[in-house]
Design an enzyme around this catalytic site. Structure first.
Site, PDB file in Angstrom:
ATOM      1  N   VAL A  48      39.008 -44.502  40.206  1.00  0.00           N
ATOM      2  CA  VAL A  48      39.087 -45.710  41.028  1.00  0.00           C
ATOM      3  C   VAL A  48      40.517 -46.237  41.047  1.00  0.00           C
ATOM      4  O   VAL A  48      41.159 -46.346  39.997  1.00  0.00           O
ATOM      5  CB  VAL A  48      38.128 -46.792  40.486  1.00  0.00           C
ATOM      6  CG1 VAL A  48      38.060 -47.960  41.464  1.00  0.00           C
ATOM      7  CG2 VAL A  48      36.736 -46.220  40.256  1.00  0.00           C
ATOM      8  N   ASP A  72      21.421 -49.288  36.702  1.00  0.00           N
ATOM      9  CA  ASP A  72      22.368 -49.085  35.601  1.00  0.00           C
ATOM     10  C   ASP A  72      23.104 -50.388  35.304  1.00  0.00           C
ATOM     11  O   ASP A  72      24.334 -50.462  35.392  1.00  0.00           O
ATOM     12  CB  ASP A  72      23.358 -47.972  35.978  1.00  0.00           C
ATOM     13  CG  ASP A  72      24.152 -47.469  34.779  1.00  0.00           C
ATOM     14  OD1 ASP A  72      23.691 -47.678  33.636  1.00  0.00           O
ATOM     15  OD2 ASP A  72      25.218 -46.865  34.984  1.00  0.00           O
TER      16      ASP A  72
END
Length: 559
Positions: free
Chosen positions: A137, A286
């Site tokens: 990222v 999650d």
């Protein structure tokens, strides 16, 4: 047989399996003769014996790479498949990997977006602030001044994972044929489940769609932020979403310093998750502290929608029954829910299952509600399913894992709050909804259409069945569970009979020799066959043969 183009990878996997002390699995799966290098490496199996079985398995999966890490992470959500020690260890799986160079990032963005990085973005940080097994990222700035984060998929990761999944699927097929556990749990289905999960995580368009749908579902919630997706800068390998600044729940001290109330954060989190699961049927699966943050106004920020769960229709009703049975300590309702949720073995003893469920509920009967760990209770119930070979579908195990993760987040933020207490008001709402006019009408319509579909399709199904009987006959399959034990008894009986016959023959021969020798000696005055000690030699030879036969049968363990 492994595909030739994957032979190198097969050998890498096999050598790693042996190195971590699981070489016996290769023999059971029939791979030892296909991979000769395994035989040469067997001495290394003792190198890791100082670690437990669960630790060695976790280290093996990490050594084999991202596909097997994902496989292990999925297995860690399946207490109906694995014992507790392995489940606990698999939760420690790490997929932290080094970042890949910016030159590759730039090449991927140019290929995917069809333009150079400087044309797509006003600025782009070359150094990633996070890296994982599938991608990394970067922070960036759009030309309109919007701050964004850009996820870029690793080069060649799709091909690598596809190869590993083919190998896993082949091993699962063999395990299903050769092992009793495979016939009960169907490992090929589990690998297909991993394949679907990996496919969704590899395709950033699916993650973007998941985030967009959850954002749309929660648009009326004022206490939650779902980052916006920028579709013009998003493809299957590049995902661009708005930057949502906030303090992650991994830093509870910083949250308090910023003036945020941990109790309010927990209550908002439970409300949002309850709404996603039981109202919308699509939820973030999650919710660990790294994927959750709080902005300056106290709003919850959800990130990373690579793993989502779905719970609709009959599945939702089954889980509601399961949850209500757990909260109300009702073992009969719990067993009915397990029976409806899972695939039961034909040999299951339902009365014994009910007794074990009652013993499990008795454990929590006199425990104050605030001291009950709901995640642990769900895990213990799924472990009970494991003991009785009840195969729980993935939707429920993923939801169970989500509940356990959520409970861990709550404990980190405020140890005085307990999830099961926070769910009490929602359980009353679930009971009311279960008997609401709307739900009864929906269920009635579903049952009506299912019944009419069955009635109208019945003639065609009967016709197909009779045609098949006419052409192929009626196959008869006999299932004799103790056949191996029976053959063992027959084998031992045959060996004992052989041993008895040899002893009888030995006795007859010796008797004949003794009588014959005595008659000859009384008539001629000389021993039989020119004074040769034939009786002693015969006795020695017969004894040797009998001893050899006895030793051979004894070594086989079938006497």
């Amino acid at each position: 047989m492994p595909k030739y183009r994957h032979l190198k990878r097969y050998r890498q996997i096999a050598n790693s399996v042996v190195r971590h002390g699981f070489g016996h699995l290769l023999t059971h799966l029939g791979y030892s003769h296909l991979l000769p290098s395994v035989r040469r490496a067997r001495k290394s199996e003792t190198a890791l014996l100082e670690y437990t079985r669960a630790q060695r398995l976790r280290m093996l999966l990490e050594d084999l790479g991202p596909t097997f890490v994902k496989f292990g992470q999925l297995l860690s959500t399946r207490p109906d498949l694995l014992p507790r020690d392995i489940l606990d260890e698999l939760t420690n799986l790490q997929d932290q990997v080094p970042s890949f160079p910016y030159s590759e990032v730039e090449a991927i963005i140019v290929r995917e977006l069809g333009r150079p990085v400087e044309e797509a973005f006003h600025s782009f940080e070359k150094k990633p602030f996070a890296a994982a097994s599938i991608g990394q990222v970067h922070r960036a700035l759009l030309h309109n001044g919007r701050q964004v984060v850009v996820k870029v998929r690793r080069p060649n990761i799709v091909r690598q994972m596809k190869t590993d999944l083919e190998i896993l699927r082949q091993a699962a097929k063999i395990a299903d044929r050769r092992t009793p556990w495979g016939r009960i749990y169907n490992f090929e289905d589990i690998v297909q489940e991993v394949q679907r999960s990996v496919h969704d995580e590899l395709d950033y368009l699916i993650e973007a769609e998941n985030g967009e749908r959850i954002r749309e579902n929660l648009h009326t919630q004022e206490n939650v932020i779902i980052p916006k997706i920028y579709w013009d800068f998003t493809t299957s390998a590049v995902l661009t979403m708005e930057m949502a600044d906030g303090i992650k729940l991994t830093h509870p001290e910083k949250l308090k310093e910023a003036g945020h109330d941990p109790e309010q954060i927990v209550r908002d989190l439970v409300e949002v998750m309850f709404t996603q699961i039981f109202q919308h049927g699509l939820f973030h699966a999650d919710p660990h502290p790294g994927n959750l943050a709080v902005d300056k106004d106290g709003k919850l920020i959800f990130m990373d929608f690579g793993i989502v769960g779905r719970l609709r229709g009959e599945r939702k009703r089954q889980f509601i029954l399961f949850l209500l049975g757990t909260i109300s300590h009702n073992p009969r309702q719990l067993v009915r829910a397990l029976s409806g949720m899972g695939v039961l073995s034909r040999r299951i003893d339902r009365k014994e299952l009910l007794r074990d469920a009652e013993r499990l509920m008795d454990k929590y009967l006199d425990t104050p509600l605030k001291r009950i760990n709901l995640g642990q209770a769900v895990s213990e119930i799924f472990a009970l399913a494991y003991e009785y070979h009840i195969r729980i579908p993935a939707e429920f195990t993923l939801l169970g894992k989500t509940i356990m993760t959520l409970e861990g987040v709550i404990e980190d933020l405020d140890k005085d709050l307990v999830l099961i207490e926070l769910l009490r008001p929602y359980s009353n709402r679930l009971i009311r909804e279960r008997f609401s006019y709307r739900l009864i009408k929906e269920t009635a319509f579903e049952q009506f259409f299912e019944t009419t579909d069955f009635v109208f399709s019945l003639p065609r199904r009967l016709n197909d069945m009779f045609d098949r009987v006419d052409t192929e006959g009626i196959p008869i399959q006999l299932n004799y569970p103790d056949i191996d034990r029976t053959f063992l008894h027959l084998d031992r009986l045959a060996n004992r009979l052989s041993f008895s016959i040899v002893l009888l023959a030995f006795s007859i021969i010796m008797a004949g020799l003794i009588i014959g020798s005595g008659l000859v000696a009384s008539i001629t005055g000389t021993p039989l066959l020119w004074r040769i000690p034939i009786i002693e030699i015969g006795f020695f030879l017969a004894s040797a043969m009998a001893g050899w036969l006895f030793w051979a049968i004894y070594r086989s363990g079938k006497l």
